[in-house]
Write a protein that holds these residues in place. Structure first.
Motif, PDB file in Angstrom:
ATOM      1  N   GLY A   1      34.195  42.699  31.158  1.00 23.88           N
ATOM      2  CA  GLY A   1      33.478  41.722  31.979  1.00 23.88           C
ATOM      3  C   GLY A   1      33.434  40.335  31.374  1.00 23.88           C
ATOM      4  N   GLU A   2      33.228  40.263  30.062  1.00 19.79           N
ATOM      5  CA  GLU A   2      33.158  38.960  29.401  1.00 19.79           C
ATOM      6  C   GLU A   2      34.472  38.195  29.533  1.00 19.79           C
ATOM      7  N   ASP A   3      35.587  38.882  29.285  1.00 21.09           N
ATOM      8  CA  ASP A   3      36.892  38.233  29.432  1.00 21.09           C
ATOM      9  C   ASP A   3      37.158  37.850  30.887  1.00 21.09           C
ATOM     10  N   ALA A   4      36.694  38.677  31.811  1.00 15.16           N
ATOM     11  CA  ALA A   4      36.868  38.372  33.237  1.00 15.16           C
ATOM     12  C   ALA A   4      36.203  37.047  33.587  1.00 15.16           C
ATOM     13  N   LEU A   5      35.009  36.821  33.063  1.00 13.30           N
ATOM     14  CA  LEU A   5      34.308  35.558  33.327  1.00 13.30           C
ATOM     15  C   LEU A   5      35.095  34.376  32.777  1.00 13.30           C
ATOM     16  N   MET A   6      35.613  34.527  31.558  1.00 20.78           N
ATOM     17  CA  MET A   6      36.376  33.442  30.935  1.00 20.78           C
ATOM     18  C   MET A   6      37.657  33.146  31.725  1.00 20.78           C
ATOM     19  N   VAL A   7      38.397  34.203  32.092  1.00 22.27           N
ATOM     20  CA  VAL A   7      39.636  34.017  32.842  1.00 22.27           C
ATOM     21  C   VAL A   7      39.324  33.397  34.214  1.00 22.27           C
ATOM     22  N   ALA A   8      38.281  33.876  34.847  1.00 24.82           N
ATOM     23  CA  ALA A   8      37.925  33.348  36.173  1.00 24.82           C
ATOM     24  C   ALA A   8      37.592  31.857  36.103  1.00 24.82           C
ATOM     25  N   GLN A   9      36.865  31.454  35.078  1.00 24.13           N
ATOM     26  CA  GLN A   9      36.467  30.055  34.965  1.00 24.13           C
ATOM     27  C   GLN A   9      37.618  29.140  34.562  1.00 24.13           C
ATOM     28  N   THR A  10      38.589  29.664  33.827  1.00 24.45           N
ATOM     29  CA  THR A  10      39.691  28.811  33.378  1.00 24.45           C
ATOM     30  C   THR A  10      40.901  28.861  34.306  1.00 24.45           C
ATOM     31  N   GLN A  11      41.152  30.006  34.937  1.00 29.02           N
ATOM     32  CA  GLN A  11      42.336  30.175  35.781  1.00 29.02           C
ATOM     33  C   GLN A  11      42.042  30.103  37.275  1.00 29.02           C
ATOM     34  N   LEU A  12      40.775  30.226  37.658  1.00 27.58           N
ATOM     35  CA  LEU A  12      40.339  30.190  39.060  1.00 27.58           C
ATOM     36  C   LEU A  12      41.211  31.064  39.977  1.00 27.58           C
ATOM     37  N   PRO A  13      41.142  32.377  39.789  1.00 30.01           N
ATOM     38  CA  PRO A  13      41.931  33.260  40.658  1.00 30.01           C
ATOM     39  C   PRO A  13      41.450  33.169  42.103  1.00 30.01           C
ATOM     40  N   ASP A  14      42.308  33.574  43.011  1.00 27.98           N
ATOM     41  CA  ASP A  14      41.961  33.560  44.431  1.00 27.98           C
ATOM     42  C   ASP A  14      41.237  34.836  44.848  1.00 27.98           C
ATOM     43  N   LEU A  15      41.365  35.883  44.031  1.00 28.27           N
ATOM     44  CA  LEU A  15      40.768  37.177  44.322  1.00 28.27           C
ATOM     45  C   LEU A  15      40.619  37.933  43.010  1.00 28.27           C
ATOM     46  N   ILE A  16      39.558  38.739  42.914  1.00 31.75           N
ATOM     47  CA  ILE A  16      39.351  39.554  41.718  1.00 31.75           C
ATOM     48  C   ILE A  16      39.232  41.014  42.134  1.00 31.75           C
ATOM     49  N   LEU A  17      40.000  41.879  41.466  1.00 34.34           N
ATOM     50  CA  LEU A  17      39.871  43.332  41.601  1.00 34.34           C
ATOM     51  C   LEU A  17      39.130  43.790  40.351  1.00 34.34           C
ATOM     52  N   MET A  18      37.926  44.332  40.525  1.00 28.26           N
ATOM     53  CA  MET A  18      37.039  44.587  39.390  1.00 28.26           C
ATOM     54  C   MET A  18      36.618  46.048  39.318  1.00 28.26           C
ATOM     55  N   ASP A  19      36.847  46.639  38.154  1.00 30.90           N
ATOM     56  CA  ASP A  19      36.318  47.971  37.882  1.00 30.90           C
ATOM     57  C   ASP A  19      34.800  47.846  37.770  1.00 30.90           C
ATOM     58  N   VAL A  20      34.068  48.876  38.182  1.00 28.91           N
ATOM     59  CA  VAL A  20      32.612  48.830  38.113  1.00 28.91           C
ATOM     60  C   VAL A  20      32.125  49.238  36.728  1.00 28.91           C
ATOM     61  N   VAL A  21      32.626  50.359  36.219  1.00 35.40           N
ATOM     62  CA  VAL A  21      32.127  50.914  34.961  1.00 35.40           C
ATOM     63  C   VAL A  21      33.045  50.497  33.816  1.00 35.40           C
ATOM     64  N   MET A  22      32.494  49.634  32.941  1.00 33.97           N
ATOM     65  CA  MET A  22      33.221  49.186  31.757  1.00 33.97           C
ATOM     66  C   MET A  22      32.232  49.106  30.608  1.00 33.97           C
ATOM     67  N   PRO A  23      32.712  49.277  29.371  1.00 36.39           N
ATOM     68  CA  PRO A  23      31.804  49.129  28.238  1.00 36.39           C
ATOM     69  C   PRO A  23      31.288  47.698  28.159  1.00 36.39           C
ATOM     70  N   GLY A  24      30.071  47.556  27.673  1.00 28.95           N
ATOM     71  CA  GLY A  24      29.481  46.221  27.605  1.00 28.95           C
ATOM     72  C   GLY A  24      29.004  45.802  28.981  1.00 28.95           C
ATOM     73  N   MET A  25      29.525  44.697  29.467  1.00 28.87           N
ATOM     74  CA  MET A  25      29.126  44.169  30.770  1.00 28.87           C
ATOM     75  C   MET A  25      29.804  44.946  31.897  1.00 28.87           C
ATOM     76  N   SER A  26      29.019  45.460  32.817  1.00 28.00           N
ATOM     77  CA  SER A  26      29.589  46.189  33.959  1.00 28.00           C
ATOM     78  C   SER A  26      30.254  45.215  34.926  1.00 28.00           C
ATOM     79  N   GLY A  27      31.072  45.753  35.788  1.00 31.27           N
ATOM     80  CA  GLY A  27      31.701  44.932  36.811  1.00 31.27           C
ATOM     81  C   GLY A  27      30.685  44.297  37.747  1.00 31.27           C
ATOM     82  N   LYS A  28      29.627  45.041  38.053  1.00 26.35           N
ATOM     83  CA  LYS A  28      28.583  44.495  38.929  1.00 26.35           C
ATOM     84  C   LYS A  28      27.874  43.320  38.264  1.00 26.35           C
TER      85      LYS A  28
END
Length: 141
Positions: free
Chosen positions: A46-73
Protein backbone atom coordinates in the motif's frame (compact mmCIF):
# COMPACT_ATOMS: atom_id res chain seq x y z
CA UNK A 1 -4.77 9.22 -21.25
CA UNK A 2 -6.79 8.55 -24.34
CA UNK A 3 -7.95 10.10 -27.53
CA UNK A 4 -10.82 9.65 -29.91
CA UNK A 5 -9.85 7.85 -33.11
CA UNK A 6 -11.23 8.66 -36.55
CA UNK A 7 -13.74 5.82 -36.30
CA UNK A 8 -15.16 7.23 -33.05
CA UNK A 9 -13.58 4.68 -30.73
CA UNK A 10 -11.54 5.67 -27.71
CA UNK A 11 -7.83 4.89 -28.07
CA UNK A 12 -6.61 3.95 -24.59
CA UNK A 13 -3.16 2.70 -25.60
CA UNK A 14 -1.48 5.46 -23.58
CA UNK A 15 -3.47 4.66 -20.41
CA UNK A 16 -1.51 3.77 -17.27
CA UNK A 17 -2.78 0.99 -14.99
CA UNK A 18 -1.22 0.53 -11.55
CA UNK A 19 -1.35 -3.07 -10.28
CA UNK A 20 -0.93 -3.40 -6.51
CA UNK A 21 -0.50 -6.88 -5.01
CA UNK A 22 1.90 -8.38 -2.49
CA UNK A 23 2.06 -11.61 -4.52
CA UNK A 24 4.39 -11.19 -7.51
CA UNK A 25 2.68 -14.05 -9.36
CA UNK A 26 -0.60 -12.09 -9.32
CA UNK A 27 1.15 -9.00 -10.68
CA UNK A 28 2.71 -11.10 -13.43
CA UNK A 29 -0.68 -12.58 -14.38
CA UNK A 30 -2.33 -9.16 -14.63
CA UNK A 31 0.66 -7.71 -16.47
CA UNK A 32 0.51 -10.54 -19.02
CA UNK A 33 -3.16 -9.71 -19.68
CA UNK A 34 -2.87 -5.92 -19.86
CA UNK A 35 0.64 -4.95 -20.99
CA UNK A 36 -0.14 -5.30 -24.69
CA UNK A 37 -2.94 -2.72 -24.36
CA UNK A 38 -1.79 -0.35 -21.59
CA UNK A 39 1.26 0.84 -19.71
CA UNK A 40 1.38 -1.26 -16.54
CA UNK A 41 2.89 0.12 -13.34
CA UNK A 42 3.39 -2.07 -10.26
CA UNK A 43 3.61 -1.86 -6.48
CA UNK A 44 3.80 -4.66 -3.95
CA UNK A 45 2.31 -2.86 -0.94
CA UNK A 46 0.00 0.00 0.00
CA UNK A 47 2.76 2.46 0.84
CA UNK A 48 4.47 2.00 -2.52
CA UNK A 49 1.08 2.24 -4.25
CA UNK A 50 0.57 5.70 -2.77
CA UNK A 51 4.02 6.83 -3.90
CA UNK A 52 3.59 5.46 -7.44
CA UNK A 53 0.09 6.95 -7.70
CA UNK A 54 1.29 10.40 -6.65
CA UNK A 55 4.32 10.42 -8.94
CA UNK A 56 3.02 8.55 -12.01
CA UNK A 57 -0.71 9.46 -11.84
CA UNK A 58 -2.14 6.22 -13.23
CA UNK A 59 -5.50 6.29 -14.96
CA UNK A 60 -6.73 3.23 -13.05
CA UNK A 61 -5.58 1.17 -10.07
CA UNK A 62 -6.12 -2.58 -9.59
CA UNK A 63 -5.66 -3.10 -5.85
CA UNK A 64 -5.41 -6.22 -3.74
CA UNK A 65 -7.37 -5.86 -0.49
CA UNK A 66 -5.28 -7.99 1.88
CA UNK A 67 -1.61 -7.00 2.05
CA UNK A 68 0.89 -6.85 4.90
CA UNK A 69 1.13 -3.44 6.50
CA UNK A 70 -1.33 -1.08 4.84
CA UNK A 71 -4.39 -2.83 3.42
CA UNK A 72 -5.72 -2.02 -0.01
CA UNK A 73 -8.79 -0.44 1.56
CA UNK A 74 -6.64 1.86 3.70
CA UNK A 75 -4.51 2.78 0.67
CA UNK A 76 -7.66 3.56 -1.30
CA UNK A 77 -8.99 5.81 1.48
CA UNK A 78 -5.72 7.75 1.48
CA UNK A 79 -5.77 8.07 -2.31
CA UNK A 80 -9.29 9.51 -2.15
CA UNK A 81 -8.19 12.10 0.45
CA UNK A 82 -5.54 13.68 -1.80
CA UNK A 83 -6.62 16.04 -4.57
CA UNK A 84 -3.96 14.71 -6.95
CA UNK A 85 -5.17 11.10 -6.71
CA UNK A 86 -8.80 11.38 -5.63
CA UNK A 87 -10.22 10.88 -9.13
CA UNK A 88 -8.23 7.72 -9.95
CA UNK A 89 -10.68 4.80 -10.07
CA UNK A 90 -9.73 1.82 -7.91
CA UNK A 91 -10.88 -1.70 -8.73
CA UNK A 92 -10.29 -4.15 -5.91
CA UNK A 93 -9.09 -7.64 -6.77
CA UNK A 94 -9.78 -9.80 -3.75
CA UNK A 95 -10.31 -13.25 -2.30
CA UNK A 96 -12.54 -11.66 0.34
CA UNK A 97 -16.18 -12.45 -0.09
CA UNK A 98 -19.41 -11.60 1.58
CA UNK A 99 -21.57 -8.54 1.93
CA UNK A 100 -19.48 -6.92 4.68
CA UNK A 101 -16.26 -7.24 2.65
CA UNK A 102 -17.97 -5.83 -0.44
CA UNK A 103 -19.40 -2.90 1.52
CA UNK A 104 -15.97 -2.10 2.95
CA UNK A 105 -14.55 -1.96 -0.59
CA UNK A 106 -17.32 0.41 -1.71
CA UNK A 107 -17.00 2.53 1.44
CA UNK A 108 -13.24 2.96 1.03
CA UNK A 109 -13.76 4.53 -2.41
CA UNK A 110 -13.52 1.60 -4.80
CA UNK A 111 -15.47 1.71 -8.06
CA UNK A 112 -15.62 -2.06 -8.61
CA UNK A 113 -14.19 -5.34 -7.42
CA UNK A 114 -13.18 -8.61 -9.00
CA UNK A 115 -12.96 -11.91 -7.14
CA UNK A 116 -9.79 -14.01 -7.18
CA UNK A 117 -9.18 -16.20 -9.00
CA UNK A 118 -10.37 -13.84 -11.72
CA UNK A 119 -11.71 -14.56 -15.17
CA UNK A 120 -9.15 -12.96 -17.57
CA UNK A 121 -11.88 -11.76 -19.93
CA UNK A 122 -13.81 -10.13 -17.07
CA UNK A 123 -10.67 -8.36 -15.86
CA UNK A 124 -9.83 -6.99 -19.33
CA UNK A 125 -13.41 -5.83 -19.95
CA UNK A 126 -13.82 -4.15 -16.57
CA UNK A 127 -10.48 -2.37 -16.94
CA UNK A 128 -11.47 -1.11 -20.38
CA UNK A 129 -14.94 -0.03 -19.20
CA UNK A 130 -13.56 1.96 -16.25
CA UNK A 131 -10.83 3.54 -18.38
CA UNK A 132 -13.45 4.62 -20.92
CA UNK A 133 -15.61 6.09 -18.15
CA UNK A 134 -12.62 8.00 -16.74
CA UNK A 135 -11.69 9.28 -20.20
CA UNK A 136 -15.25 10.53 -20.76
CA UNK A 137 -15.37 12.12 -17.31
CA UNK A 138 -12.02 13.84 -17.89
CA UNK A 139 -13.29 15.33 -21.17
CA UNK A 140 -16.35 16.77 -19.45
CA UNK A 141 -14.41 18.39 -16.60
Amino acid sequence: MGKLSNDGKIDLSSAKVLVVDDQVINIQAVNALLSSSYSVLVATNGEDALMVAQTQLPDLILMDVVMPGMSGKDACRLLKEHKLTSDIPVIFITTASGEEDENECWNSGGVDFIAKPFNPNTLKNRVRAHLELKYQKDILL
